[in-house]
Design a protein around this motif. Sequence first.
Motif, PDB file in Angstrom:
ATOM      1  N   LEU A 174       0.806  -1.222   0.000  1.00 41.47           N
ATOM      2  CA  LEU A 174       0.000   0.000   0.000  1.00 41.47           C
ATOM      3  C   LEU A 174       0.839   1.273   0.000  1.00 41.47           C
ATOM      4  O   LEU A 174       0.281   2.367  -0.050  1.00 41.47           O
ATOM      5  N   GLY A 175       2.167   1.139   0.099  1.00 37.72           N
ATOM      6  CA  GLY A 175       3.030   2.307   0.121  1.00 37.72           C
ATOM      7  C   GLY A 175       3.465   2.655   1.536  1.00 37.72           C
ATOM      8  O   GLY A 175       2.801   2.287   2.513  1.00 37.72           O
ATOM      9  N   GLU A 176       4.581   3.387   1.637  1.00 39.87           N
ATOM     10  CA  GLU A 176       5.130   3.726   2.958  1.00 39.87           C
ATOM     11  C   GLU A 176       4.189   4.607   3.769  1.00 39.87           C
ATOM     12  O   GLU A 176       4.301   4.675   4.987  1.00 39.87           O
ATOM     13  N   ALA A 177       3.263   5.292   3.114  1.00 41.19           N
ATOM     14  CA  ALA A 177       2.294   6.116   3.848  1.00 41.19           C
ATOM     15  C   ALA A 177       1.433   5.264   4.775  1.00 41.19           C
ATOM     16  O   ALA A 177       0.829   5.786   5.725  1.00 41.19           O
ATOM     17  N   ALA A 178       1.377   3.941   4.530  1.00 46.12           N
ATOM     18  CA  ALA A 178       0.588   3.053   5.385  1.00 46.12           C
ATOM     19  C   ALA A 178       1.213   2.886   6.761  1.00 46.12           C
ATOM     20  O   ALA A 178       0.525   2.523   7.721  1.00 46.12           O
ATOM     21  N   ILE A 179       2.521   3.158   6.892  1.00 45.80           N
ATOM     22  CA  ILE A 179       3.222   2.877   8.146  1.00 45.80           C
ATOM     23  C   ILE A 179       2.648   3.705   9.299  1.00 45.80           C
ATOM     24  O   ILE A 179       2.464   3.202  10.412  1.00 45.80           O
ATOM     25  N   GLY A 180       2.344   4.983   9.051  1.00 47.51           N
ATOM     26  CA  GLY A 180       1.805   5.819  10.116  1.00 47.51           C
ATOM     27  C   GLY A 180       0.490   5.294  10.646  1.00 47.51           C
ATOM     28  O   GLY A 180       0.276   5.215  11.868  1.00 47.51           O
TER      29      GLY A 180
END
Length: 311
Positions: free
Chosen positions: A118-124
Amino acid sequence: MLPILFLTLPFFAIIGLGYGAGRAGFFGAEATAALTRFVFYFALSAMILRFSATLSLGDVLDWSFLAAYVLATLAVYLVAMGVAGLRRRGLAEAAMEAQCAGIGNVGFLGLPLLAMLLGEAAIGFNMMVLAADLIVFSSLLVILVAIARDGRIRPQVLGAIALGLVRNPMIVSLAAGLAWAATGWPVPGPVEGFLVTLGAAATPGALFAIGASLAGRSAERPAVAGWLSFAKLVLHPAACAVTALLLFDVPPYAAAVMIACAALPVAGNVYMLAAHYGIAPQRVSASILVSTAASLATVTAVIALLAPLLP
């Protein structure tokens, strides 16, 4: 759905590779424990630290997101406790089964898997789910077990909960990264390179460790394990979809990450709690094994259904 399967299959193939190595005796319990510690304390922490160092607290703290997730998880938690009560299980066992139904493998599987898919933005958003699991529901389990055994909550119990949170490297690395981001300074190039290189080990290391840890588990009490796996893989994401999309109007991408996190199999740390307290460890172990095996199909299906919510 087939293209999504091709994306998720390599991740589960690494889990299968770890499982095969464990079953063959090539990767024993001590090696698995060592790899798990490396991933937990170093690789995943480096990934989280690098990502959070570029954010602000406002980027990872969304109260509507947290409310939607906590409400959905609590609903599944109560359903699982109710079913355990109908089977005449005590409060401690009911709470442990509820933990299986509501707490997924967000740290070891979710962070690397969803960051890649889903992309690194999912980490937050993933970290918000992990924080809720640790702060709210792991604490709730400890409190319910204390009530079941002692009839009250001792101050030492609350102290142990707080100490466990402070010592968790994922929480520490997130806090350190946000603290650095608050300074407004860029991450120095050599430090960035170090964190990127070390964090890159998180995905294969975590997946292999999951598989190797499953090699020693057996599917005893398959009926109960099947029910708890269904609750975790189907009921939990469905509940999150209702609260995120209908009750709290969480933005589409954030809602997709929450639902994907909820679709993950039972977390390995639930077994550690079950073993520590001596509460249904075999039942929990079987639930981890069954839910992880089934999650190849269910996680793939959930991510395919979430496609309209993704950018």
